[in-house]
Design a protein around this motif. Structure first.
Motif, PDB file in Angstrom:
ATOM      1  N   VAL A  52       0.861  -1.178   0.000  1.00 16.21           N
ATOM      2  CA  VAL A  52       0.000   0.000   0.000  1.00 16.21           C
ATOM      3  C   VAL A  52       0.896   1.226   0.000  1.00 16.21           C
ATOM      4  CG1 VAL A  52      -0.168  -0.011   2.532  1.00 16.21           C
ATOM      5  CG2 VAL A  52      -1.903   1.211   1.172  1.00 16.21           C
ATOM      6  N   ARG A  54       1.657   5.501  -1.928  1.00 18.50           N
ATOM      7  CA  ARG A  54       1.352   6.650  -2.785  1.00 18.50           C
ATOM      8  C   ARG A  54       2.100   6.439  -4.093  1.00 18.50           C
ATOM      9  NH1 ARG A  54       3.684  11.958  -3.648  1.00 18.50           N
ATOM     10  NH2 ARG A  54       2.086  13.587  -3.824  1.00 18.50           N
ATOM     11  N   THR A  67      -3.327   6.900  -3.625  1.00 20.48           N
ATOM     12  CA  THR A  67      -3.026   5.926  -2.583  1.00 20.48           C
ATOM     13  C   THR A  67      -3.779   4.648  -2.909  1.00 20.48           C
ATOM     14  OG1 THR A  67      -2.743   7.657  -0.932  1.00 20.48           O
ATOM     15  CG2 THR A  67      -3.137   5.426  -0.127  1.00 20.48           C
ATOM     16  N   SER A  68      -3.071   3.550  -2.997  1.00 24.00           N
ATOM     17  CA  SER A  68      -3.716   2.328  -3.451  1.00 24.00           C
ATOM     18  C   SER A  68      -3.009   1.103  -2.907  1.00 24.00           C
ATOM     19  CB  SER A  68      -3.718   2.260  -4.983  1.00 24.00           C
ATOM     20  OG  SER A  68      -2.403   2.148  -5.473  1.00 24.00           O
ATOM     21  N   VAL A  69      -3.722  -0.018  -2.944  1.00 26.75           N
ATOM     22  CA  VAL A  69      -3.138  -1.338  -2.727  1.00 26.75           C
ATOM     23  C   VAL A  69      -2.836  -1.909  -4.103  1.00 26.75           C
ATOM     24  CG1 VAL A  69      -3.559  -3.685  -1.911  1.00 26.75           C
ATOM     25  CG2 VAL A  69      -4.352  -1.731  -0.554  1.00 26.75           C
ATOM     26  N   ARG A  70      -1.635  -2.401  -4.280  1.00 24.44           N
ATOM     27  CA  ARG A  70      -1.239  -2.912  -5.598  1.00 24.44           C
ATOM     28  C   ARG A  70      -0.172  -3.991  -5.429  1.00 24.44           C
ATOM     29  NH1 ARG A  70       3.485  -0.079  -8.718  1.00 24.44           N
ATOM     30  NH2 ARG A  70       5.012  -0.417  -7.087  1.00 24.44           N
ATOM     31  N   SER A  72       3.261  -5.278  -5.375  1.00 25.91           N
ATOM     32  CA  SER A  72       4.613  -4.745  -5.261  1.00 25.91           C
ATOM     33  C   SER A  72       5.543  -5.473  -6.224  1.00 25.91           C
ATOM     34  CB  SER A  72       5.119  -4.885  -3.823  1.00 25.91           C
ATOM     35  OG  SER A  72       6.361  -4.264  -3.656  1.00 25.91           O
ATOM     36  N   ASP A 102      -3.760  -8.181  -6.263  1.00 26.35           N
ATOM     37  CA  ASP A 102      -4.607  -7.115  -5.725  1.00 26.35           C
ATOM     38  C   ASP A 102      -6.040  -7.215  -6.227  1.00 26.35           C
ATOM     39  OD1 ASP A 102      -3.822  -6.464  -8.308  1.00 26.35           O
ATOM     40  OD2 ASP A 102      -3.792  -4.303  -7.919  1.00 26.35           O
ATOM     41  N   GLU A 336       5.943   3.179  -0.533  1.00 31.59           N
ATOM     42  CA  GLU A 336       5.198   1.920  -0.472  1.00 31.59           C
ATOM     43  C   GLU A 336       5.675   1.081   0.705  1.00 31.59           C
ATOM     44  OE1 GLU A 336       4.347  -1.151  -3.956  1.00 31.59           O
ATOM     45  OE2 GLU A 336       6.326  -1.508  -3.057  1.00 31.59           O
TER      46      GLU A 336
END
Length: 343
Positions: A52, A54, A67-70, A72, A102, A336
């Motif tokens: 998670v 920016r 801002t997100s969950v993605r 890595s 995700d 992150e």
């Protein structure tokens, strides 16, 4: 192994056997060396890696961040095995799928996106593999061992191979044994469809790995339906104990009808043991010439990897990134925090 895991393993093995039987008679890459302890093996493996933070949407367009969950690094699961054969040979295969954890979706349209190959290995003559595989430069030339973040997470530098193509279909790959630290490899991919690459592609790679030193030199050609180009790369690392230094330089040159266009990338990094984990520092300079639009990119990253157990790490990344092309000049500070689980 519990009953559910055993059932999944047997199902995956049955699928792998069917797919290997259908693989074309020409195609893939050298796997890591096969030793006596690795014979007659079968294993499932994979990774889920989510963070998670920016993140910049697209610096080639604007400076918007969200801002997100993605992912890595891209999720994956695979199955691989080796088996002792006659005449001192060892048979081997490897299939690996990629997915976006995700959202639970497949990564791209190719199911076995990372690799799908079968081959044989000999302790004297080396390893030959056939199928979909990493090109020489992606396999051993500019891979994660020469990049501070290992090629993963927000802090990594994915452009370190310039314009090289990472995965080759319908290819054959030979990798020599390691002799006094030296090894070489060669690969060729074949045109099998009118809509595919318009010419055959090929590459060679040589390296020296001994003690704290690793050096890799690679050259390969790539092609599309409209263009050909060559890429040369040099990667090196040196482990000082208090820090590991690493660098990669790659240069791609257009070989098409106009014979123009050039892309250069230089990546410099360091991994520094600190406490229970490791500080990671990386910088990258990317540019192409006017024939390709005269684009320039810079990325400066710092991070920390903290092992939580033998399979799990916490990865923190901070990256300052800039993109310039003509009137476009966009920058973004990104960060992150990610959890990576390998199995």
């Amino acid at each position: 192994m519990n009953r559910i895991t055993r059932t999944h393993a047997l199902s995956a093995l049955a699928l792998a056997a069917g797919l290997c039987a259908a693989l074309p008679a020409a195609a893939q890459h050298a796997s890591p060396g096969v030793t006596g302890s690795e014979k007659n093996t079968l294993s499932l493996y994979g990774r889920v890696d989510l963070g998670v933070g920016r993140i910049a949407k697209d610096l080639t367009v604007n400076e918007d961040v969200l801002t997100s969950v993605r992912d890595s690094s891209t999720g994956r699961w695979g199955i691989r095995g080796t088996r002792e054969l006659a005449y001192g040979l060892t048979g081997l295969f490897n299939l690996e799928h990629r997915f976006k954890a995700d959202e639970g979706t497949q990564d791209g349209t190719v199911y076995w996106k990372d690799k799908a190959f079968v081959g044989v290995a000999h302790p004297v003559w080396g390893t030959v593999t056939l199928g979909r595989q990493s090109s020489p430069m992606d396999n051993r030339g500019v891979n994660g061992r020469f990049e501070a973040f290992g090629g993963d997470s927000l802090g990594s530098n994915g452009d370190r191979g310039a314009k090289m193509v990472a995965k080759w279909d319908n290819s054959v790959y030979w990798q020599s044994p390691v002799i006094n630290g030296f090894s070489v490899g060669a690969a060729k991919a074949f045109k099998e469809k009118a809509t595919a690459i318009r010419s055959n592609v090929a590459g060679v790679q040589g390296e020296y790995v001994q003690g704290p030193v690793a050096v890799s030199l690679t050259w390969q050609t790539d092609a599309s339906t409209t263009d050909d180009w060559t890429t040369t790369s040099l990667g090196a690392s040196y482990d000082l104990g208090v820090a590991k230094l690493m660098a990669v330089y790659a240069r791609s040159e257009d070989q098409g009808a106009n014979d123009d266009g050039q892309t250069q990338v230089f990546t410099l990094g360091s991994q520094i043991p600190a406490g229970p984990g490791q500080i990671r520092i990386s910088l990258q300079q990317y540019k192409d010439n006017a024939a390709l639009g005269d684009a320039r990119k810079q990325k400066y990253s710092v991070g920390y990897q903290l092992p939580l157990d033998k399979n799990t790490t916490l990865n923190l990344s901070l990256a300052d990134q800039n993109y310039k092309k003509a009137a476009v000049d966009n920058s973004a500070l990104q960060y992150e925090a990610a959890v990576r689980y390998n199995f």
